[in-house]
Scaffold this motif. Sequence first.
Motif, mmCIF file in Angstrom:
data_model
loop_
_atom_site.group_PDB
_atom_site.id
_atom_site.type_symbol
_atom_site.label_atom_id
_atom_site.label_comp_id
_atom_site.label_asym_id
_atom_site.label_seq_id
_atom_site.Cartn_x
_atom_site.Cartn_y
_atom_site.Cartn_z
ATOM 1 N N GLU A 145 -13.960 -0.090 11.222
ATOM 2 C CA GLU A 145 -12.703 0.336 11.849
ATOM 3 C C GLU A 145 -11.607 0.625 10.826
ATOM 4 O OE1 GLU A 145 -9.584 -1.123 15.349
ATOM 5 O OE2 GLU A 145 -11.326 -2.352 14.817
ATOM 6 N N TRP A 146 -11.417 -0.265 9.854
ATOM 7 C CA TRP A 146 -10.293 -0.045 8.933
ATOM 8 C C TRP A 146 -10.542 1.139 8.010
ATOM 9 C CZ3 TRP A 146 -10.268 0.074 3.680
ATOM 10 C CH2 TRP A 146 -11.279 -0.594 2.971
ATOM 11 N N VAL A 147 -11.813 1.448 7.739
ATOM 12 C CA VAL A 147 -12.131 2.619 6.908
ATOM 13 C C VAL A 147 -11.818 3.895 7.678
ATOM 14 C CG1 VAL A 147 -13.937 3.837 5.638
ATOM 15 C CG2 VAL A 147 -13.860 1.335 5.612
ATOM 16 N N ALA A 148 -12.130 3.914 8.974
ATOM 17 C CA ALA A 148 -11.763 5.066 9.796
ATOM 18 C C ALA A 148 -10.246 5.239 9.813
ATOM 19 C CB ALA A 148 -12.303 4.889 11.211
ATOM 20 N N GLY A 149 -9.523 4.149 9.880
ATOM 21 C CA GLY A 149 -8.066 4.227 9.827
ATOM 22 C C GLY A 149 -7.570 4.738 8.493
ATOM 23 N N LEU A 150 -8.238 4.336 7.407
ATOM 24 C CA LEU A 150 -7.875 4.830 6.078
ATOM 25 C C LEU A 150 -8.037 6.340 6.004
ATOM 26 C CD1 LEU A 150 -7.250 4.420 3.033
ATOM 27 C CD2 LEU A 150 -9.714 4.076 2.709
ATOM 28 N N ALA A 202 -5.773 -3.295 -2.863
ATOM 29 C CA ALA A 202 -4.998 -2.167 -2.342
ATOM 30 C C ALA A 202 -4.592 -1.233 -3.475
ATOM 31 C CB ALA A 202 -3.773 -2.674 -1.587
ATOM 32 N N ASP A 203 -4.114 -1.795 -4.572
ATOM 33 C CA ASP A 203 -3.672 -0.953 -5.686
ATOM 34 C C ASP A 203 -4.818 -0.204 -6.339
ATOM 35 O OD1 ASP A 203 -0.998 -1.583 -5.379
ATOM 36 O OD2 ASP A 203 -1.010 -3.174 -6.889
ATOM 37 N N SER A 204 -5.944 -0.882 -6.531
ATOM 38 C CA SER A 204 -7.053 -0.192 -7.208
ATOM 39 C C SER A 204 -7.712 0.848 -6.309
ATOM 40 C CB SER A 204 -8.087 -1.191 -7.735
ATOM 41 O OG SER A 204 -8.721 -1.889 -6.683
ATOM 42 N N LEU A 205 -7.679 0.639 -4.982
ATOM 43 C CA LEU A 205 -8.203 1.679 -4.092
ATOM 44 C C LEU A 205 -7.275 2.889 -4.084
ATOM 45 C CD1 LEU A 205 -10.253 2.790 -2.191
ATOM 46 C CD2 LEU A 205 -9.294 1.412 -0.342
ATOM 47 N N VAL A 206 -5.985 2.668 -4.113
ATOM 48 C CA VAL A 206 -5.051 3.795 -4.245
ATOM 49 C C VAL A 206 -5.339 4.548 -5.545
ATOM 50 C CG1 VAL A 206 -2.630 4.427 -4.593
ATOM 51 C CG2 VAL A 206 -3.242 2.797 -2.812
ATOM 52 N N ALA A 207 -5.576 3.815 -6.634
ATOM 53 C CA ALA A 207 -5.876 4.454 -7.918
ATOM 54 C C ALA A 207 -7.182 5.244 -7.854
ATOM 55 C CB ALA A 207 -5.942 3.408 -9.019
ATOM 56 N N THR A 208 -8.161 4.719 -7.127
ATOM 57 C CA THR A 208 -9.422 5.445 -6.947
ATOM 58 C C THR A 208 -9.190 6.758 -6.211
ATOM 59 O OG1 THR A 208 -10.616 3.340 -6.818
ATOM 60 C CG2 THR A 208 -11.765 5.297 -6.014
ATOM 61 N N ARG A 229 1.621 6.618 1.505
ATOM 62 C CA ARG A 229 1.125 6.405 2.873
ATOM 63 C C ARG A 229 -0.147 5.556 2.843
ATOM 64 N NH1 ARG A 229 2.111 11.911 3.472
ATOM 65 N NH2 ARG A 229 -0.130 12.368 3.440
ATOM 66 N N ILE A 230 -1.027 5.857 1.904
ATOM 67 C CA ILE A 230 -2.271 5.091 1.791
ATOM 68 C C ILE A 230 -1.965 3.644 1.427
ATOM 69 C CG2 ILE A 230 -4.422 4.865 0.501
ATOM 70 C CD1 ILE A 230 -4.265 7.961 0.111
ATOM 71 N N ARG A 231 -1.081 3.429 0.452
ATOM 72 C CA ARG A 231 -0.732 2.067 0.041
ATOM 73 C C ARG A 231 -0.105 1.304 1.211
ATOM 74 N NH1 ARG A 231 1.539 3.367 -4.073
ATOM 75 N NH2 ARG A 231 0.064 2.728 -5.700
ATOM 76 N N ALA A 232 0.765 1.951 1.965
ATOM 77 C CA ALA A 232 1.399 1.290 3.114
ATOM 78 C C ALA A 232 0.356 0.885 4.150
ATOM 79 C CB ALA A 232 2.439 2.221 3.737
ATOM 80 N N TYR A 233 -0.630 1.756 4.379
ATOM 81 C CA TYR A 233 -1.694 1.415 5.325
ATOM 82 C C TYR A 233 -2.485 0.209 4.834
ATOM 83 C CZ TYR A 233 -6.069 1.578 7.872
ATOM 84 O OH TYR A 233 -7.148 1.226 8.628
ATOM 85 N N LEU A 234 -2.868 0.205 3.571
ATOM 86 C CA LEU A 234 -3.704 -0.872 3.032
ATOM 87 C C LEU A 234 -2.958 -2.204 3.003
ATOM 88 C CD1 LEU A 234 -5.399 1.063 0.086
ATOM 89 C CD2 LEU A 234 -6.485 0.339 2.229
ATOM 90 N N THR A 235 -1.693 -2.171 2.659
ATOM 91 C CA THR A 235 -0.947 -3.425 2.558
ATOM 92 C C THR A 235 -0.510 -3.962 3.913
ATOM 93 O OG1 THR A 235 1.096 -2.159 2.145
ATOM 94 C CG2 THR A 235 -0.119 -2.964 0.220
ATOM 95 N N SER A 236 -0.654 -3.173 4.959
ATOM 96 C CA SER A 236 -0.315 -3.643 6.299
ATOM 97 C C SER A 236 -1.545 -4.001 7.121
ATOM 98 C CB SER A 236 0.487 -2.577 7.060
ATOM 99 O OG SER A 236 -0.305 -1.416 7.291
ATOM 100 N N ASN A 237 -2.733 -3.704 6.602
ATOM 101 C CA ASN A 237 -3.966 -3.966 7.344
ATOM 102 C C ASN A 237 -4.521 -5.332 6.955
ATOM 103 O OD1 ASN A 237 -6.995 -3.878 7.872
ATOM 104 N ND2 ASN A 237 -6.317 -1.974 8.848
ATOM 105 N N PRO A 238 -4.842 -6.199 7.909
ATOM 106 C CA PRO A 238 -5.321 -7.548 7.570
ATOM 107 C C PRO A 238 -6.573 -7.549 6.690
ATOM 108 C CG PRO A 238 -4.755 -7.431 9.900
ATOM 109 C CD PRO A 238 -4.669 -6.027 9.373
ATOM 110 N N ALA A 239 -7.423 -6.545 6.833
ATOM 111 C CA ALA A 239 -8.670 -6.521 6.063
ATOM 112 C C ALA A 239 -8.453 -6.196 4.592
ATOM 113 C CB ALA A 239 -9.633 -5.498 6.675
#
Length: 259
Positions: A145-150, A202-208, A229-239
């Motif tokens: 689910e969270w990957v689909a949201g990403l 979150a930071d390293s996935l944004v860098a990827t 936008r990507i960083r905001a999504y990752l830092t707000s998602n519990p996973a």
Amino acid sequence: MNQDERPLHASSFGSAAAGYAEHRPDYAPAAVDWALEPAAGVRVLDLGAGTGKLTASLVALGADVVAVEPDPAMLAELHRALPGVRAVRGSAEAIPLPDSSVDAVLAGNALHWFDMAVAGPEIARVLAPGGVLAGLWNLLDDRVEWVAGLAGAAGGAVVGPRDTPASWRAETAAAHLPRSGGAGRFGWPEQAEFPHGQLRTADSLVATLATRAGMLVMPEQRRAAALNRIRAYLTSNPATAQGEFTLPMLTGVLRVRRR
């Protein structure tokens, strides 16, 4: 993308070579095994080798590898990471190897950049009869689910038509295999997918994601906004908000044999 945009995207990675080397994932070992399974020998060409992500996997399997890469910055990172590997400048359209000199040609996240009208005959030329051509792609597992949201937060500049399993199957089925001048030299294509994952924050996935071609060719202001936008999504998602997590992926493989 249209034909005018394709060369710009294909040539964009050198500007982020160090980030690519640091942050891009390797490939599922089972996927590399499957790609090589029909090969009669261990001589392998990693074509469009980039910074050596796939090259390293091939070396670990005991293959006799030569890496070919057109971008000098990417090639420099490959030399730095794998100084014992033969790595030379060249392209899929002009491979600097003799006829019938390899048992397999593999391309990691690169086959879709090749001009197969020219590269197809070149690949057939360097492959020994019965040799294998295989493309490997790392796919975001959007069944999670969270990957689909990403994918939704990132937008099309980051998550394209080959980046999730269903779209990869449809887009890749035969679209990136040799056609004119080379099609008659290759058999029926096969596809397979293998579970994979990459430990990220979150930071390293944004860098990827910042090393994706769609991001690299964006104007700076748009790129910064998309990454925010990507960083905001990752830092707000519990996973993904707290520390390290595993990015669920699949390595998709498209494989065909030379007649």
